[in-house]
Design a protein around this motif. Structure first.
Motif, PDB file in Angstrom:
ATOM      1  N   ALA A 117     -16.329 -14.185   2.553  1.00  0.00           N
ATOM      2  CA  ALA A 117     -15.032 -13.977   1.899  1.00  0.00           C
ATOM      3  C   ALA A 117     -15.095 -12.803   0.920  1.00  0.00           C
ATOM      4  O   ALA A 117     -14.157 -12.003   0.834  1.00  0.00           O
ATOM      5  N   ARG A 118     -16.199 -12.681   0.198  1.00  0.00           N
ATOM      6  CA  ARG A 118     -16.339 -11.559  -0.737  1.00  0.00           C
ATOM      7  C   ARG A 118     -16.394 -10.232   0.008  1.00  0.00           C
ATOM      8  O   ARG A 118     -15.862  -9.222  -0.462  1.00  0.00           O
ATOM      9  N   ARG A 119     -17.046 -10.220   1.153  1.00  0.00           N
ATOM     10  CA  ARG A 119     -17.061  -9.003   1.966  1.00  0.00           C
ATOM     11  C   ARG A 119     -15.643  -8.596   2.361  1.00  0.00           C
ATOM     12  O   ARG A 119     -15.288  -7.418   2.346  1.00  0.00           O
ATOM     13  N   GLY A 120     -14.839  -9.584   2.720  1.00  0.00           N
ATOM     14  CA  GLY A 120     -13.468  -9.293   3.092  1.00  0.00           C
ATOM     15  C   GLY A 120     -12.683  -8.682   1.948  1.00  0.00           C
ATOM     16  O   GLY A 120     -11.902  -7.736   2.140  1.00  0.00           O
ATOM     17  N   ILE A 121     -12.865  -9.183   0.737  1.00  0.00           N
ATOM     18  CA  ILE A 121     -12.149  -8.672  -0.427  1.00  0.00           C
ATOM     19  C   ILE A 121     -12.573  -7.242  -0.734  1.00  0.00           C
ATOM     20  O   ILE A 121     -11.733  -6.377  -1.058  1.00  0.00           O
ATOM     21  N   VAL A 122     -13.866  -6.963  -0.650  1.00  0.00           N
ATOM     22  CA  VAL A 122     -14.349  -5.592  -0.882  1.00  0.00           C
ATOM     23  C   VAL A 122     -13.753  -4.634   0.142  1.00  0.00           C
ATOM     24  O   VAL A 122     -13.301  -3.533  -0.191  1.00  0.00           O
ATOM     25  N   ALA A 123     -13.736  -5.035   1.400  1.00  0.00           N
ATOM     26  CA  ALA A 123     -13.201  -4.168   2.457  1.00  0.00           C
ATOM     27  C   ALA A 123     -11.717  -3.897   2.241  1.00  0.00           C
ATOM     28  O   ALA A 123     -11.242  -2.765   2.432  1.00  0.00           O
ATOM     29  N   ILE A 124     -10.969  -4.893   1.829  1.00  0.00           N
ATOM     30  CA  ILE A 124      -9.529  -4.723   1.593  1.00  0.00           C
ATOM     31  C   ILE A 124      -9.273  -3.796   0.410  1.00  0.00           C
ATOM     32  O   ILE A 124      -8.386  -2.933   0.456  1.00  0.00           O
ATOM     33  N   THR A 125     -10.038  -3.960  -0.653  1.00  0.00           N
ATOM     34  CA  THR A 125      -9.858  -3.101  -1.829  1.00  0.00           C
ATOM     35  C   THR A 125     -10.092  -1.644  -1.480  1.00  0.00           C
ATOM     36  O   THR A 125      -9.327  -0.753  -1.890  1.00  0.00           O
ATOM     37  N   THR A 126     -11.124  -1.381  -0.713  1.00  0.00           N
ATOM     38  CA  THR A 126     -11.415  -0.004  -0.293  1.00  0.00           C
ATOM     39  C   THR A 126     -10.292   0.559   0.571  1.00  0.00           C
ATOM     40  O   THR A 126      -9.940   1.737   0.473  1.00  0.00           O
ATOM     41  N   LEU A 127      -9.709  -0.281   1.395  1.00  0.00           N
ATOM     42  CA  LEU A 127      -8.643   0.152   2.300  1.00  0.00           C
ATOM     43  C   LEU A 127      -7.395   0.597   1.554  1.00  0.00           C
ATOM     44  O   LEU A 127      -6.722   1.564   1.953  1.00  0.00           O
ATOM     45  N   LEU A 128      -7.045  -0.083   0.461  1.00  0.00           N
ATOM     46  CA  LEU A 128      -5.758   0.145  -0.192  1.00  0.00           C
ATOM     47  C   LEU A 128      -5.694   1.410  -1.036  1.00  0.00           C
ATOM     48  O   LEU A 128      -4.600   1.915  -1.307  1.00  0.00           O
ATOM     49  N   ILE A 129      -6.821   1.946  -1.457  1.00  0.00           N
ATOM     50  CA  ILE A 129      -6.806   3.097  -2.368  1.00  0.00           C
ATOM     51  C   ILE A 129      -6.108   4.317  -1.761  1.00  0.00           C
ATOM     52  O   ILE A 129      -5.179   4.874  -2.371  1.00  0.00           O
ATOM     53  N   PRO A 130      -6.486   4.792  -0.562  1.00  0.00           N
ATOM     54  CA  PRO A 130      -5.782   5.955  -0.019  1.00  0.00           C
ATOM     55  C   PRO A 130      -4.321   5.677   0.316  1.00  0.00           C
ATOM     56  O   PRO A 130      -3.476   6.586   0.244  1.00  0.00           O
ATOM     57  N   ILE A 131      -3.983   4.442   0.667  1.00  0.00           N
ATOM     58  CA  ILE A 131      -2.595   4.118   0.995  1.00  0.00           C
ATOM     59  C   ILE A 131      -1.721   4.202  -0.251  1.00  0.00           C
ATOM     60  O   ILE A 131      -0.570   4.651  -0.184  1.00  0.00           O
ATOM     61  N   ALA A 132      -2.258   3.798  -1.394  1.00  0.00           N
ATOM     62  CA  ALA A 132      -1.500   3.896  -2.643  1.00  0.00           C
ATOM     63  C   ALA A 132      -1.149   5.342  -2.960  1.00  0.00           C
ATOM     64  O   ALA A 132      -0.046   5.650  -3.420  1.00  0.00           O
ATOM     65  N   VAL A 133      -2.084   6.252  -2.713  1.00  0.00           N
ATOM     66  CA  VAL A 133      -1.818   7.681  -2.930  1.00  0.00           C
ATOM     67  C   VAL A 133      -0.716   8.161  -1.984  1.00  0.00           C
ATOM     68  O   VAL A 133       0.199   8.900  -2.382  1.00  0.00           O
ATOM     69  N   LEU A 134      -0.773   7.751  -0.734  1.00  0.00           N
ATOM     70  CA  LEU A 134       0.232   8.159   0.243  1.00  0.00           C
ATOM     71  C   LEU A 134       1.624   7.682  -0.156  1.00  0.00           C
ATOM     72  O   LEU A 134       2.599   8.448  -0.058  1.00  0.00           O
ATOM     73  N   PHE A 135       1.745   6.446  -0.624  1.00  0.00           N
ATOM     74  CA  PHE A 135       3.057   5.905  -0.975  1.00  0.00           C
ATOM     75  C   PHE A 135       3.677   6.610  -2.183  1.00  0.00           C
ATOM     76  O   PHE A 135       4.887   6.571  -2.368  1.00  0.00           O
ATOM     77  N   TYR A 136       2.854   7.234  -2.986  1.00  0.00           N
ATOM     78  CA  TYR A 136       3.394   7.951  -4.146  1.00  0.00           C
ATOM     79  C   TYR A 136       4.279   9.116  -3.700  1.00  0.00           C
ATOM     80  O   TYR A 136       5.247   9.482  -4.381  1.00  0.00           O
ATOM     81  N   PHE A 137       3.975   9.699  -2.524  1.00  0.00           N
ATOM     82  CA  PHE A 137       4.730  10.846  -2.023  1.00  0.00           C
ATOM     83  C   PHE A 137       5.567  10.494  -0.786  1.00  0.00           C
ATOM     84  O   PHE A 137       6.029  11.386  -0.085  1.00  0.00           O
ATOM     85  N   ILE A 138       5.783   9.203  -0.519  1.00  0.00           N
ATOM     86  CA  ILE A 138       6.327   8.796   0.766  1.00  0.00           C
ATOM     87  C   ILE A 138       7.752   9.277   0.996  1.00  0.00           C
ATOM     88  O   ILE A 138       8.121   9.646   2.116  1.00  0.00           O
ATOM     89  N   ASP A 139       8.609   9.300  -0.044  1.00  0.00           N
ATOM     90  CA  ASP A 139       9.995   9.698   0.188  1.00  0.00           C
ATOM     91  C   ASP A 139      10.097  11.161   0.594  1.00  0.00           C
ATOM     92  O   ASP A 139      10.881  11.530   1.476  1.00  0.00           O
ATOM     93  N   SER A 140       9.283  12.022  -0.025  1.00  0.00           N
ATOM     94  CA  SER A 140       9.287  13.444   0.366  1.00  0.00           C
ATOM     95  C   SER A 140       8.802  13.621   1.798  1.00  0.00           C
ATOM     96  O   SER A 140       9.346  14.432   2.560  1.00  0.00           O
ATOM     97  N   LEU A 141       7.796  12.859   2.186  1.00  0.00           N
ATOM     98  CA  LEU A 141       7.281  12.956   3.551  1.00  0.00           C
ATOM     99  C   LEU A 141       8.309  12.476   4.567  1.00  0.00           C
ATOM    100  O   LEU A 141       8.429  13.047   5.659  1.00  0.00           O
ATOM    101  N   LEU A 142       9.080  11.451   4.222  1.00  0.00           N
ATOM    102  CA  LEU A 142      10.095  10.956   5.136  1.00  0.00           C
ATOM    103  C   LEU A 142      11.201  11.985   5.356  1.00  0.00           C
ATOM    104  O   LEU A 142      11.702  12.146   6.473  1.00  0.00           O
TER     105      LEU A 142
END
Length: 538
Positions: A147-172
């Motif tokens: 379960a801890r491995r799963g949480i670590v993997a998810i945390t790593t996944l979300l970091i670049p997506i958060a950056v992308l969403f900051y500029f999402i309206d301009s990209l759309l």
């Protein structure tokens, strides 16, 4: 000490311990039933596979049904509540206007595609590890380790997506999206993203608790969270004093997800579940590549089918706000009706994982077949109701007559395929419990991406100009082909006795590296696995 596998069992003994929290109905007090038994490396070689030969098939069906049905009820409530948060957001925003509804719908689509698909795919990988680890390993902290491995993997996944969403309206806007819809979508996503991490971590912790045979905590938390979420959504969107319009919907969602994570954490800390958590260190990072070996196919399995729906939603946006809003309403209905079969599959996955962990291949096989039958029963009933009330369902989301009329046009196509859509969610869970995510990916690619989606876009944009109806015809074909292919494989091609050996190999390879190097008794050696494999085919 190892109990005598050939000792007779009575029906009374079997029935006396039937309760939701028992790892298996056939477990007996005072007996050691873990295949990875500490201090006895020869146990697997000497164990008799599936020592319930005295249990007839009718008794087996009765026992597995008796376990699955009570487990499906709370699990279904949990799944329905989880999916209803977006439903509530659409309900509260839908009456602000078509543009606002389209913006939030597009935001939910992107959140599903970029965050929840890979995120839930990573979390669902725990089905391949935690459920069987609970019965196969005497050291129950290996459940928490995964379960801890799963949480670590998810945390790593979300970091670049958060950056992308900051500029999402301009990209759309650059992709040709309506600027007003893009603006509403961007506002929604930047706030919603703040609740994505607690939502996915909650899912990991829920599976951690479920692996221990207890599916009720998630239900209790949902029972508290849902009414509060509904009240917060209405208050933050529509209140004349603090109402924030579109922004209020994601704010309410963020509050709900953090509250759910807090409640689950408190439950684990003050219940017996905490004993399976193990260390709070980051030792789970060592050897995490083994987790990704199943996590990436799990995410791809979910993405391959889920993305097909989102591509259809994106195609609907090409035909204007009315088509997009109607598609969003239908897609949300699909998500709601999907949850009960998915919950049935999730419950069966727990049962199958426990059974394989103890070498009970017959129970695993019967559980899979019974769960598929339950999925058909629910799906046929649900499809019938959808068709009967097709003219009224659109009013659940908005009062716009054009949107409601479009919904009534699309619902017959949805109703015709709903049974197979729900069964896809069910069988996906079964495949994850077997660690066969990669095989599901190979089944979904031709069904959706070589057949369904190309045909749908051809019918929608080609000479026939069927528009959104054409998209749905192609999608329906892909759903049916994928569902039937997986069911045929589960029911007729799985060698369940061999899956016991595969399950033990998976757990042995994924055990903590330090413990492996020190000769961890909870992991099978290569020689033991070889001996156990020989015993399977005696």
């Amino acid at each position: 000490m190892v109990t005598n596998a050939s000792a007779p069992r009575t029906d009374t003994a079997l029935d006396s311990e039937q309760n939701e929290c028992s790892p298996l109905l056939i477990s007996r007090r005072g007996s050691q039933n873990t295949l990875l038994e500490s201090g006895n490396a020869d146990y697997a070689a000497n164990a008799q596979l599936d020592n319930e030969t005295d249990v007839g098939y009718l008794d087996m069906i009765k026992q597995e049904t008796t376990w699955l049905v009570p487990a499906v009820v709370p699990m279904s409530f949990t799944y329905l509540c989880l999916s209803s948060f977006n439903f509530v957001s659409l309900l509260t925003v839908g009456r602000l206007g078509v543009t606002e509804l389209a913006g939030v719908s597009l935001g939910i689509m992107l959140a599903n595609f970029l965050v929840l698909m890979p995120g839930f795919g990573f979390a669902a990988t725990l089905d391949s590890y935690c459920y069987s680890a609970f019965t196969a390993c005497e050291d129950k902290t290996q459940v928490g380790f995964h379960a801890r491995r799963g949480i670590v993997a998810i945390t790593t996944l979300l970091i670049p997506i958060a950056v992308l969403f900051y500029f999402i309206d301009s990209l759309l806007v650059l992709t040709g999206q309506n600027p007003e819809v893009a603006y509403e979508c961007g506002r929604f996503l930047r706030i919603w993203m703040l609740g994505s991490w607690p939502q996915l971590v909650f899912d990991c912790l829920r599976r951690f608790v479920n692996a221990q045979g207890n599916v009720k905590p998630g239900t209790y938390i949902m029972f508290i969270a849902l009414p509060v979420h509904v009240a917060n959504s209405y208050f933050l969107v529509w209140s004349p004093t603090v109402g924030m319009g579109v922004v209020g919907a994601p704010v309410a969602t963020v509050i709900t997800y953090w509250s759910m994570l807090a409640m689950m954490t408190v439950y684990i800390c003050f219940s017996k579940a905490r004993f399976a958590w193990g260390s709070t260190s980051l030792d789970c990072i060592n050897g995490i590549s083994k987790f990704y070996h199943y996590a990436i196919p799990s995410a791809l399995m979910m993405a391959s089918s889920w993305a097909a729906y989102e591509v259809v939603t994106f195609g609907a946006s090409l035909f204007g706000p009315v088509a997009l809003s109607a598609q969003a309403c239908i897609f949300n209905l699909m998500c709601l009706t999907y949850q009960v079969p998915a919950a049935c599959g999730a419950s069966a996955a727990i049962r199958i994982g426990h059974s394989l962990g103890e070498g009970k291949q017959r129970r695993a096989r019967y559980s899979s077949a019974i769960s598929i039958l339950m999925g058909y029963i629910f799906g046929i009933g649900c499809s019938t109701l959808l068709f009967i009330y097709r003219h009224q369902l659109g009013y659940l989301y908005c009062n716009d007559d054009e949107v409601v009329e479009m919904c009534s046009t699309l619902i017959p196509y949805f109703a015709s395929v709903q049974t197979y859509d729900g069964l896809n969610g069910l069988v996906d869970s079964l495949m994850r419990s077997l660690g066969k995510q990669d095989l599901s990916v190979f089944m979904s690619i031709p069904a959706f991406w070589l057949l369904g989606i190309p045909l749908g876009y051809y019918l929608a944009l080609g000479p026939m100009q069927m528009k959104i109806v054409g998209l749905w015809i192609g999608l329906a074909l892909g759903v049916v082909v994928y569902s039937i292919t997986q069911q045929v494989f589960i029911l007729f091609y799985i060698d369940w006795r061999h899956e016991v050996k595969v399950c033990l190999e998976r757990l042995a390879k994924a055990a903590p590296l330090k413990q492996n190097l020190q000769g961890n008794p909870n992991s099978l050696s290569a020689a033991t696995l070889h001996n156990y494999e020989a015993s399977i085919y005696m």
